[in-house]
Scaffold this active site. Sequence first.
Site, PDB file in Angstrom:
ATOM      1  N   ARG A 182       0.834  -1.213   0.000  1.00 23.00           N
ATOM      2  CA  ARG A 182       0.000   0.000   0.000  1.00 23.00           C
ATOM      3  C   ARG A 182       0.865   1.257   0.000  1.00 23.00           C
ATOM      4  NH1 ARG A 182      -4.414   0.677   4.592  1.00 23.00           N
ATOM      5  NH2 ARG A 182      -2.560   1.016   5.832  1.00 23.00           N
TER       6      ARG A 182
ATOM      7  N   LEU B 251     -10.044   4.525   2.701  1.00 19.94           N
ATOM      8  CA  LEU B 251      -8.733   3.887   2.707  1.00 19.94           C
ATOM      9  C   LEU B 251      -8.922   2.383   2.540  1.00 19.94           C
ATOM     10  CD1 LEU B 251      -5.681   4.520   3.138  1.00 19.94           C
ATOM     11  CD2 LEU B 251      -6.000   3.521   5.406  1.00 19.94           C
TER      12      LEU B 251
ATOM     13  N   GLU C 254     -16.303   5.783   6.349  1.00 23.59           N
ATOM     14  CA  GLU C 254     -15.471   4.988   7.267  1.00 23.59           C
ATOM     15  C   GLU C 254     -15.314   5.748   8.570  1.00 23.59           C
ATOM     16  OE1 GLU C 254     -11.429   4.598   5.621  1.00 23.59           O
ATOM     17  OE2 GLU C 254     -11.677   6.561   4.682  1.00 23.59           O
TER      18      GLU C 254
ATOM     19  N   ARG D 283       9.920  27.159  -0.059  1.00 18.20           N
ATOM     20  CA  ARG D 283       8.512  26.787  -0.179  1.00 18.20           C
ATOM     21  C   ARG D 283       8.018  27.101  -1.577  1.00 18.20           C
ATOM     22  NH1 ARG D 283       3.356  29.350   0.487  1.00 18.20           N
ATOM     23  NH2 ARG D 283       1.784  27.866   1.200  1.00 18.20           N
TER      24      ARG D 283
HETATM   25  N1  PDD Z   1      -5.370   4.258  10.374  1.00 19.77           N
HETATM   26  N2  PDD Z   1      -9.435   4.163   7.316  1.00 19.77           N
HETATM   27  C1  PDD Z   1      -8.676   5.200   7.741  1.00 19.77           C
HETATM   28  C2  PDD Z   1      -9.136   6.584   7.421  1.00 19.77           C
HETATM   29  C3  PDD Z   1      -7.492   4.953   8.461  1.00 19.77           C
HETATM   30  O1  PDD Z   1      -6.733   6.002   8.867  1.00 19.77           O
HETATM   31  C4  PDD Z   1      -7.118   3.623   8.747  1.00 19.77           C
HETATM   32  C5  PDD Z   1      -5.856   3.290   9.498  1.00 19.77           C
HETATM   33  C6  PDD Z   1      -7.946   2.576   8.301  1.00 19.77           C
HETATM   34  C7  PDD Z   1      -7.620   1.133   8.534  1.00 19.77           C
HETATM   35  O2  PDD Z   1      -6.521   0.716   7.760  1.00 19.77           O
HETATM   36  P1  PDD Z   1      -5.562  -0.467   8.230  1.00 19.77           P
HETATM   37  O3  PDD Z   1      -6.430  -1.642   8.478  1.00 19.77           O
HETATM   38  O4  PDD Z   1      -4.643  -0.667   7.095  1.00 19.77           O
HETATM   39  O5  PDD Z   1      -4.880   0.012   9.514  1.00 19.77           O
HETATM   40  C8  PDD Z   1      -9.095   2.887   7.579  1.00 19.77           C
HETATM   41  C9  PDD Z   1      -4.124   4.018  11.086  1.00 19.77           C
HETATM   42  C10 PDD Z   1      -4.181   2.832  11.985  1.00 19.77           C
HETATM   43  C11 PDD Z   1      -3.723   5.298  11.793  1.00 19.77           C
HETATM   44  O6  PDD Z   1      -3.912   6.339  11.205  1.00 19.77           O
HETATM   45  O7  PDD Z   1      -3.177   5.238  12.907  1.00 19.77           O
END
Ligand code: PDD
Length: 286
Positions: free
Chosen positions: A52, A206, A182, A101
Amino acid sequence: MTRTVYVNGTYMPEHEATISIFDRGFLMGDGVYEVTSVLDGKLVDFEGHAVRLERSLNELDMAHPVTKDDLLAIHRELVRVNEIETGLVYLQVTRGSDGDRDFVYPSADTKPTLVLFTQSKPGLVDAPSAKTGIKVISVADERWGRRDIKTVQLLYPAMGKMMAKAAGADDAWMVEDGYVTEGTSNNAYIVKGNTIITRALSNDILHGITRAAVLRFAAEAQMQVEERNFTVDEVKAADEAFITSATMFVTPVVEIDGTAVGTGAPGSVAARLRDIYIDESRKAAI
Ligand code: PDD
């Protein structure tokens, strides 16, 4: 013990680590990140996070700072020197800086910035939230349109968490055009009858690494999975709800906007998926 962090090729004590004030990650949120959990001193789904990360970098025409093998070695070294049994490794890549910048990307030979650090979280597996469930509120999804890229532009998700806190809840589920996208830092699911329902992959959310694993385990356990949009009213009428992420694994959601979900207690589907996820992740961790 002073934490050892990694900055652009060097391991050093955290208080010695510095980044340029011109770094585009700092000035423009021009950076991407990954969070990989650690169980028993091993990395959970490193491959998924590395793939990813590559995708996020490619989508933004950002240089890849090191090879995947080097990345694995850096993760492992930080876990080793910081003696992390349970916790996570945070990784961030930014487009770096050419010393000023400018909205225009700097020349292609500008070195990206690569930073990694660990967080020890001994209570990750036995988190109280796994037993009590969490409460969420719904908020409008006011993020940008490329949520499939894991950028460090996390101000709106941070605002969402603060809105939840102010309302006496634990997190916010974001809603766009009437449908849940989400959670602020996790993917969102409901369970109705025997079916697990979660939004399909697109630029709107995501592509969670935990989501992919959990849907695979659900299918292997003969559970029905439907990838489609759902509304807040459907959450209120659902038998169960839960979230997934690298740091929350599978965590039940027991309330939305003050209305109990199902019985108002964590459900059996979320509990079963959490157990399977933690067991299988432990077995496959590297
Ligand atoms: N966050 N959706 C969002 C917006 C996220 O920021 C995350 C993960 C997920 C879950 O993705 P994964 O299963 O790959 O962790 C879904 C991480 C944990 C963070 O920002 O700390």
